[in-house]
Design a protein around this motif. Sequence first.
Motif: not given
Length: 233
Positions: A16-44
């Motif tokens: 669930g977390s993988h699919l949510l972060l990969s698709h519906p939540l990705r654009a919003g989080l990447a916009g707030r955190l930046g691509e690098r910040g998003f990848m850090i959160v995604y990896s954690i």
Amino acid sequence: MQPMSLLITTCALFVGSHLLLSHPLRAGLAGRLGERGFMIVYSIVAIATFVLIVQAWRGMPPEPPLWAVDDPLWILASLLVLVASILFMGSLIGNPAMPAPNAAAAAQAAPRGVFAITRHPMMWGFTLWALAHALVMPTPGQIVLSATIAFLALVGSAGQDAKKARLMGDSWRHWAARTSFVPFARQVAGTTPWGDALPRGHALFGGIVLWLAATWAHGALGFMVAGIWRWVG
């Protein structure tokens, strides 16, 4: 919580977390955190939920197998892992699905080798790997784990098709039109020659080396002896 319930719960969290972060939540989080910040959160999140699965798996009690496992089944599973290894190694070069700067250029090439088999060779490799493990370790816990891996790989691939179509536009749609999601679907339909699906050198030889090394390590690390090592040595 019972061990099986815990395993199912942790697998659901991982998927669930993988699919949510990969698709519906990705654009919003990447916009707030930046691509690098998003990848850090995604990896954690990915690492944390995977660790939960490992811990739940280790807590599973011994389970009786659901069917007998004999040499023919081991041969089938070993061949599935070999094919999975070839698909995986072939997917590492010239793959438009990978997040690479030259993805659009790769999508213009004629699909050959593993990409003539399926446009998602890496994900189908994971699926075949999961199926092989369920065949030779047919316990409820292993089946849940294998089903989780296969589900994430295939549903993730379908989601990737939609995401790539948005990001790459006509380049991806043109690639998708000349490839198939299901392995060998175009060959069976007669739209792509079977010869196009012959794996290229890096996929074939790299896959064989990966298969030999991984199945050897399976026994060397204390797990069940796998692959040809069950019958040699």
